[in-house]
Design a protein around this motif. Structure first.
Motif, mmCIF file in Angstrom:
data_model
loop_
_atom_site.group_PDB
_atom_site.id
_atom_site.type_symbol
_atom_site.label_atom_id
_atom_site.label_comp_id
_atom_site.label_asym_id
_atom_site.label_seq_id
_atom_site.Cartn_x
_atom_site.Cartn_y
_atom_site.Cartn_z
ATOM 1 N N PRO A 69 1.024 -1.267 -0.208
ATOM 2 C CA PRO A 69 -0.011 -0.204 0.385
ATOM 3 C C PRO A 69 0.788 0.853 0.253
ATOM 4 O O PRO A 69 2.097 0.805 0.417
ATOM 5 C CB PRO A 69 -0.696 0.020 0.952
ATOM 6 N N THR A 73 -1.307 5.731 2.366
ATOM 7 C CA THR A 73 -2.623 4.551 2.697
ATOM 8 C C THR A 73 -2.365 5.002 4.429
ATOM 9 O O THR A 73 -3.311 4.408 5.570
ATOM 10 C CB THR A 73 -2.287 3.328 2.028
ATOM 11 N N ASN A 76 -2.200 7.215 6.691
ATOM 12 C CA ASN A 76 -3.498 7.493 6.909
ATOM 13 C C ASN A 76 -3.813 7.006 8.385
ATOM 14 O O ASN A 76 -5.283 7.129 9.172
ATOM 15 C CB ASN A 76 -4.444 7.637 6.176
ATOM 16 N N THR A 178 -5.117 5.276 -3.774
ATOM 17 C CA THR A 178 -4.807 5.357 -2.787
ATOM 18 C C THR A 178 -6.106 5.344 -1.812
ATOM 19 O O THR A 178 -6.147 4.951 -0.457
ATOM 20 C CB THR A 178 -3.784 6.946 -2.041
ATOM 21 N N GLU A 181 -7.634 1.605 -1.534
ATOM 22 C CA GLU A 181 -7.075 1.682 -0.201
ATOM 23 C C GLU A 181 -7.195 1.803 1.687
ATOM 24 O O GLU A 181 -7.742 0.916 2.074
ATOM 25 C CB GLU A 181 -5.631 2.119 -0.416
ATOM 26 N N SER A 182 -7.083 3.186 1.133
ATOM 27 C CA SER A 182 -7.525 3.802 2.750
ATOM 28 C C SER A 182 -9.380 3.343 3.068
ATOM 29 O O SER A 182 -9.387 3.204 4.308
ATOM 30 C CB SER A 182 -7.785 5.594 1.804
#
Length: 263
Positions: A69, A73, A76, A178, A181-182
């Motif tokens: 990732p 990410t 975060n 991103t 993913e987050s």
């Protein structure tokens, strides 16, 4: 919990994107030698949220080379933990590179075995440990135009199907990777935190009901508020370009987390 995306058909019209999670009712598969990290999904909710038993969190981020990732990410995720968890001793992140998988689409049995063979971080003293694997394959549960994006499957274990997220992002006009993913990662951690009604009790009823394939309404462990991170359609909105920023927990989910020891 499985995060599922019904992808749009490849036509010249826009198709509606649907996200859902379904309970993983499979029997627990041993993750030796640490029984404390091999319990049912949701049973560690208070351990995550409060400082009663664990004052620190150790996150093992595992990935296959090429499927790590983004740094944003990971940052975060660290901020997400700091905002919601009472962990005065802080957050530790360990990265583990996992060998490329060769079996093709991953079944639950296969990704649990990957964890058993590669996980190095377990509960120790007053530090809670969690495993999150970013996989180089899609889910074996994908069917037709249905795609699984992530699954929280034990009390301190979850998988993100990074290949599937990359496939969506790489399409023309695809969503930012991103962001996908987050949102997916934080949504699955919401389930590890016991949401919704999955180990963290509801202060006010707000669990969504969606009809199943037979048209029967059933509780599906998601929030019924459309602006909430735990709403079933959240990631679908991101994939569809409807969302350009990270969603958060709504007031009802926040109240649940705070009542169970979180911030």
């Amino acid at each position: 919990m499985k995060l599922k995306l019904i992808a749009p058909y490849l036509t010249l019209i826009f198709a509606f994107l649907i996200i859902s999670c379904s309970s993983d009712s499979s029997n627990e598969t041993p993750v030796d030698p640490k029984a404390a990290n091999n319990k049912s999904l949701g049973t560690a909710a208070r351990d995550f949220l409060s400082a009663e038993a664990f004052t620190g969190l150790h996150v093992e981020i595992a990935y296959v080379n090429g499927f790590k990732p983004s740094a944003t990410t990971i940052n975060n995720l660290r901020n997400f933990f700091s905002a919601r968890l009472n962990k005065p001793d802080g957050i530790t992140i360990t990265e583990t590179v996992v060998p490329a998988t060769t079996v093709g689409s991953l079944s639950r049995e296969e990704y649990v075995k990957i964890e058993k063979d590669n996980r190095t971080v377990f509960n120790a003293g007053d530090e809670l440990a969690v495993w999150i694997f970013f996989a180089d394959q899609n889910s074996e549960s994908d069917e037709g135009n249905s795609r699984i994006l992530g699954t929280a499957y034990l009390n301190t274990s979850c998988i993100i199907f990074e290949k599937t997220l990359k496939d969506f992002s790489n399409r023309i006009g695809g969503a930012n990777l991103t962001l996908l993913e987050s949102i997916t990662t934080q949504h699955e951690f919401g389930h590890l935190f016991g949401l919704v009604n999955l180990g963290t009790a509801m202060v006010t009823p707000h669990e969504d009901e969606q009809p199943d394939d037979a048209g029967v309404d059933k509780l599906n462990k998601h929030c019924n508020q459309e602006d909430c991170l735990m709403y079933f359609q959240t990631v679908g909105n991101a994939v569809g370009g409807v969302m350009n920023s990270l969603p958060t927990f709504d007031e009802f989910c926040l109240a649940d987390l705070q009542a169970n020891g979180g911030k």
